[in-house]
Write a protein that holds these residues in place. Structure first.
Motif, short mmCIF file in Angstrom:
data_model
loop_
_atom_site.label_atom_id
_atom_site.label_comp_id
_atom_site.label_asym_id
_atom_site.label_seq_id
_atom_site.Cartn_x
_atom_site.Cartn_y
_atom_site.Cartn_z
N PHE A 94 0.81 -1.22 0.00
CA PHE A 94 0.00 0.00 0.00
C PHE A 94 0.84 1.27 0.00
CE2 PHE A 94 -3.68 -2.61 1.24
CZ PHE A 94 -4.56 -2.11 0.29
N PRO A 95 1.78 1.41 0.95
CA PRO A 95 2.62 2.62 0.85
C PRO A 95 3.41 2.66 -0.44
CG PRO A 95 3.21 1.30 2.79
CD PRO A 95 2.07 0.62 2.13
N ALA A 96 3.75 1.46 -0.96
CA ALA A 96 4.60 1.43 -2.15
C ALA A 96 3.87 1.93 -3.38
CB ALA A 96 5.10 0.01 -2.37
N LEU A 97 2.54 2.10 -3.28
CA LEU A 97 1.78 2.51 -4.46
C LEU A 97 2.24 3.86 -4.98
CD1 LEU A 97 -1.84 1.56 -3.49
CD2 LEU A 97 -0.33 0.46 -5.10
N ARG A 98 2.59 4.74 -4.06
CA ARG A 98 2.93 6.09 -4.48
C ARG A 98 4.39 6.20 -4.88
NH1 ARG A 98 0.84 10.29 -0.19
NH2 ARG A 98 1.74 11.66 -1.73
N LEU A 99 5.14 5.14 -4.66
CA LEU A 99 6.58 5.24 -4.87
C LEU A 99 6.99 4.53 -6.15
CD1 LEU A 99 7.59 4.31 -1.26
CD2 LEU A 99 7.20 6.56 -2.20
N THR A 100 7.98 5.08 -6.80
CA THR A 100 8.50 4.40 -7.99
C THR A 100 10.01 4.34 -7.90
OG1 THR A 100 8.51 6.53 -9.09
CG2 THR A 100 6.67 5.05 -9.57
N GLY A 101 10.57 3.44 -8.67
CA GLY A 101 12.02 3.38 -8.88
C GLY A 101 12.81 3.39 -7.59
N ILE A 102 13.66 4.37 -7.49
CA ILE A 102 14.63 4.44 -6.41
C ILE A 102 13.95 4.60 -5.06
CG2 ILE A 102 14.92 6.88 -7.03
CD1 ILE A 102 17.41 4.65 -5.27
N TYR A 103 12.83 5.35 -5.02
CA TYR A 103 12.15 5.55 -3.74
C TYR A 103 11.62 4.23 -3.20
CZ TYR A 103 12.43 10.51 -4.55
OH TYR A 103 12.91 11.77 -4.75
N LEU A 104 11.12 3.39 -4.12
CA LEU A 104 10.60 2.09 -3.70
C LEU A 104 11.73 1.23 -3.14
CD1 LEU A 104 8.16 0.33 -3.57
CD2 LEU A 104 8.71 -0.53 -5.82
N ILE B 119 18.49 5.16 -24.15
CA ILE B 119 17.72 6.40 -24.26
C ILE B 119 18.44 7.48 -23.48
CG2 ILE B 119 15.36 5.66 -24.69
CD1 ILE B 119 15.09 5.51 -21.60
N TYR B 120 18.44 8.68 -24.03
CA TYR B 120 18.95 9.78 -23.24
C TYR B 120 17.82 10.24 -22.34
CZ TYR B 120 23.36 10.01 -25.50
OH TYR B 120 24.62 9.71 -25.91
N VAL B 121 17.99 10.01 -21.06
CA VAL B 121 16.86 10.23 -20.17
C VAL B 121 16.59 11.70 -19.97
CG1 VAL B 121 16.74 8.14 -18.83
CG2 VAL B 121 18.51 9.81 -18.33
N LYS B 122 15.30 12.00 -19.96
CA LYS B 122 14.90 13.28 -19.41
C LYS B 122 14.74 13.05 -17.92
CE LYS B 122 12.30 15.22 -23.21
NZ LYS B 122 10.95 15.54 -23.66
N SER B 123 14.74 14.14 -17.18
CA SER B 123 14.68 14.01 -15.74
C SER B 123 13.42 13.25 -15.31
CB SER B 123 14.68 15.38 -15.10
OG SER B 123 14.38 15.23 -13.75
N GLU B 124 13.64 12.29 -14.41
CA GLU B 124 12.51 11.53 -13.89
C GLU B 124 11.65 12.41 -12.98
OE1 GLU B 124 13.02 7.99 -11.43
OE2 GLU B 124 13.16 6.90 -13.33
N ARG B 125 12.28 13.46 -12.47
CA ARG B 125 11.56 14.32 -11.54
C ARG B 125 10.40 15.02 -12.24
NH1 ARG B 125 16.96 15.21 -10.08
NH2 ARG B 125 17.15 17.09 -11.29
N ASN B 126 10.49 15.17 -13.57
CA ASN B 126 9.43 15.87 -14.27
C ASN B 126 8.39 14.92 -14.84
OD1 ASN B 126 10.82 18.11 -13.70
ND2 ASN B 126 11.81 18.28 -15.68
N ARG B 127 8.60 13.62 -14.60
CA ARG B 127 7.68 12.68 -15.20
C ARG B 127 6.44 12.51 -14.36
NH1 ARG B 127 10.19 7.24 -16.34
NH2 ARG B 127 12.16 8.18 -16.92
N ILE C 36 26.54 2.15 -18.90
CA ILE C 36 25.11 1.88 -18.73
C ILE C 36 24.31 3.14 -18.48
CG2 ILE C 36 25.22 -0.51 -17.96
CD1 ILE C 36 25.24 0.51 -15.14
N LEU C 37 24.92 4.29 -18.74
CA LEU C 37 24.18 5.53 -18.57
C LEU C 37 23.06 5.57 -19.61
CD1 LEU C 37 24.80 7.70 -16.55
CD2 LEU C 37 25.79 9.06 -18.35
N GLY C 38 21.86 5.84 -19.17
CA GLY C 38 20.75 5.89 -20.11
C GLY C 38 19.96 4.60 -20.15
N TYR C 39 20.37 3.61 -19.41
CA TYR C 39 19.59 2.38 -19.29
C TYR C 39 18.69 2.49 -18.07
CZ TYR C 39 22.64 0.47 -22.81
OH TYR C 39 23.29 0.26 -23.97
N PRO C 40 17.77 1.53 -17.90
CA PRO C 40 16.85 1.65 -16.76
C PRO C 40 17.57 1.78 -15.42
CG PRO C 40 16.19 -0.13 -18.18
CD PRO C 40 17.45 0.40 -18.74
N GLN C 41 16.89 2.45 -14.49
CA GLN C 41 17.51 2.74 -13.20
C GLN C 41 17.92 1.48 -12.44
OE1 GLN C 41 15.99 5.45 -10.39
NE2 GLN C 41 17.27 6.91 -11.45
#
Lengths: 383, 291
Positions: A115-125, A375-383, B87-92
């Motif tokens: 349940f708490p994990a619902l709001r979290l993604t990626g690194i926060y989880l 992929i050249y990532v855009k910031s995850e903070r804006n997603r 691995i820059l640019g791959y999944p976290q």
């Protein structure tokens, strides 16, 4: 080489796509069934650990591999299963009851974590699951009326229908094996059910899944609960195998080992979990081999290549000193993780698929088939 | 009351160390969206380098300090080049695993080279106390607080006032766009890793008089730095330090006023609460989700 042409949905979801699967898995199962009468007791013990680790690996695969929710807290679920079993056993609860109770309790706690994990993604989880595991570890050490704290708990011999099943007996191995096989078949069925499809949809794109009408929150919690419950079952077997449990067995290190299991095996296939479990359990015997036999062998090779007895002896003792270094296991783990992430992100099973495809397409194989998308990532903070 | 102030100061000093490690996370995260799980181990390695220069080679404290920082900056660049850049640019998930592996490796190697005993560095601050009335403050703790303030200010100015800092912020927002605007993204990432390793070294050396240098110290303190970074909002430099201080104070207060066992759990309970109630942290930007 056999090519499968799928013409309808029924073909796509078959558990056994063609008779070759039946033959090869049948042979594997037969080999596993006669194993206790052929192998030494040490190897049997390792095989039991392979079964337990593989069960946890499958559980983690459902969560991390198929739902895309990374977790570094599975040692805590294993601990909850193990402690439930040990505690209920004190009150003479029969095995089937506490086995199911451990799974149910762990699944419930898994859902509560979900349940708490619902709001979290990626690194926060990842961070949240780490802190959950650390809190559980501390509770196990402090709740002395139930867990006996740091002294640990003794786990009595398993008794199934009134018959004692010692932890070294073939029967115990068959029990672990059947739990693993049932878990794998259950997971295969889960993955072709609507629930499993929803899991994969959430992994691939949460937004897309939601817009297709998948109740993301519900399925994330479900995924957590199922994964935790299976880990709880494995925990019961783990407790019986070790016959003694204490909080320092269920550390972050163990959680990381489980992640290594699915990472080495390959995070997209159930074969991967089993291969990874074999790999991680066999590191210990391999290190023993390195310590006991390798120095002599290298010394012998040096001697045959014309080194004098003194030089060969010196080489031998140097290799022996290296092989018995304290942190060698940790260093090997570290190197393995980094190398797999860098060079073989699909894991051992991915390597096998590549070899298979190479022979299937023989003159036409292209290396780029399995190239990862960068992929050249855009910031995850804006997603 | 005196007890309270005493606990507060030691909590703040401990928190500053967490803050310094969290600062390393935040720097790397800010510039590359990579979370470096090996940050605590970089700190540990920095401490060992400083021990080698000061304790074993007998250099002056300041020269040894500078040498350790320089060596670790180079090491940070090397680690970035070998482990992270491919691995820059791959999944976290891949990157998290790679840095966990790196941390494992560093911990074991450090154990092999420097042994598993507790080591200690003699610093100019390790003896002596400052007395204000009946309040006794040890210099080693005050030095940590002062150094954290200086480093934090320097980094804040660097990120907000210099061209390189602006380039780093740009490449964190959108790597490809930054590349098109002529920013050498790869070199920027490399420099960020050097800076973060250097900051970690500062933490390691400052910590040496308080807790000893040991190959597992990085893991223990690195795990405490996560709550700090999350509390402050991942990606905010002042947030990391404030979060670290808060975590340090909470920990030392819990150790003093609550029953045994709460001390180790309190930071993580706070972390979970923050993740539930305000996942963007105290200083994080709240960004509306766009589809």
């Amino acid at each position: 080489m056999r090519f499968l042409f799928k013409t309808d949905y029924e073909d796509d979801i078959k558990l056994i796509p063609h008779s070759g699967y039946l033959v090869s898995y049948g042979i594997l199962l037969a080999l596993l069934l006669i194993a206790p009468f052929v192998l030494s007791s040490y190897l049997m013990s390792q095989l039991v650990f392979v079964c337990i680790y593989a069960t946890v690996g499958v559980a983690l695969l459902i969560l991390t591999g198929f739902t895309g929710q990374a977790s570094l807290g599975h040692a805590a679920f294993l601990a909850i299963g193990a402690y439930t079993a040990a505690y209920l056993q004190k009150y003479n609860v029969p095995f089937p009851v506490y086995f199911l109770a451990a799974g149910a309790l762990t699944g419930l706690i898994g859902a509560l974590v979900g349940f708490p994990a619902l709001r979290l993604t990626g690194i926060y989880l990842v961070i949240a699951t780490i802190s959950f595991a650390l809190i559980v570890e501390e509770i196990l050490a402090r709740w002395e009326s139930v867990t006996h704290g740091n002294e640990g708990m003794r786990v009595k011999t398993l008794s199934l229908l009134g018959v004692a099943v010692p932890r070294d007996s073939p029967t115990f191995y068959f029990l672990c094996l059947s739990v693993l096989v049932l878990t794998i078949i259950g997971t295969l069925n889960l993955l072709r059910s609507p629930t499993g499809r929803a899991f994969v949809a959430i992994r691939d794109s949460e937004t897309a899944a939601r817009s297709m009408g998948v109740n993301v929150a519900l399925y994330k919690v479900k995924s957590f609960a199922i994964s935790a419950a299976i880990t709880g079952f494995a925990g019961v077997l783990f407790a019986h195998k070790l016959s003694f449990i204490s909080p320092e067995m269920f550390t972050l290190q163990l959680s990381i080992e489980f992640i290594i299991v699915i990472l080495i095996g390959g995070t997209f296939s159930l074969h991967g979990a089993v291969l990874g479990a074999i790999f991680i359990v066999m590191i210990d015997p391999f290190l023993t081999y390195l310590k006991d036999d390798l120095p002599g062998m290298i010394g012998g090779i040096a001697a045959t290549f014309g080194a004098g007895p003194a030089t060969a002896g010196a080489i031998q003792s140097k290799v022996a000193a290296f092989a018995s270094l304290n942190g060698l296991k940790g260093a090997i783990y570290g190197i393995i993780i980094v190398l797999f992430v860098l060079f073989e992100p699909l894991g051992l099973y991915g390597r096998w698929l590549k070899i298979k495809l190479f022979f299937q397409l023989f003159p036409l194989y292209k290396r780029a088939t399995f190239k990862r998308q960068k992929i050249y990532v855009k910031s995850e903070r804006n997603r | 009351m005196l007890d309270f102030v005493q606990q507060l100061v030691s909590g703040v000093a401990l928190g500053c160390v967490y803050g310094l490690i969290a600062l390393g996370f935040v720097l790397v995260y800010k510039a590359t969206e990579v979370v470096n799980f090996a940050q605590g181990d970089l700190m540990m390695l920095g401490g060992f380098f400083a021990f080698t220069f000061i304790g074993m080679m007998g250099l002056n404290y300041w020269i040894g300090f500078a040498g350790a920082v320089a060596a670790m900056a180079l090491f940070g660049m090397l680690a970035e080049r070998v482990v992270v850049r491919p691995i820059l640019g791959y999944p976290q998930f891949s990157i998290i695993m790679a840095t966990i592996g790196l941390g494992y490796f560093l911990r074991s190697i450090a154990g092999m080279i420097w042994g598993t005993d507790d080591l200690k560095i003699e610093t100019p601050f390790s003896q002596g106390v400052l007395r204000i009335g009946s309040l006794v403050l040890a210099y080693d703790k005050l030095s940590v607080i002062a150094a954290t303030m200086i480093l934090c200010t320097l980094l804040y100015l660097f990120f907000n006032k210099t061209t390189l800092g602006t380039a780093m912020r740009a490449s964190s927002e959108n790597m490809l766009a930054a590349y098109y605007m002529g920013i050498p993204v790869k070199r920027v990432v490399s420099i960020v890793w050097a800076i973060s390793a250097a900051v970690a070294t500062c933490a390691g050396v400052l910590l040496a008089p308080i807790t000893f240098i040991h190959s597992n110290v990085g893991l223990v303190l690195g795990l405490k730095a996560f709550p700090a970074a999350v509390l402050g909002g991942f990606g905010s430099i002042p947030g990391a330090v404030v979060g670290g201080v808060l975590i340090g104070v909470i920990e030392s207060m819990a150790g003093f006023y609550l029953p045994e066992g709460w001390k180790d759990v309190a930071p993580y309970l706070v972390l979970l609460a923050v993740l539930l109630l305000k996942p963007e942290g105290l200083f994080g930007r709240h960004v509306r989700k766009k589809v």
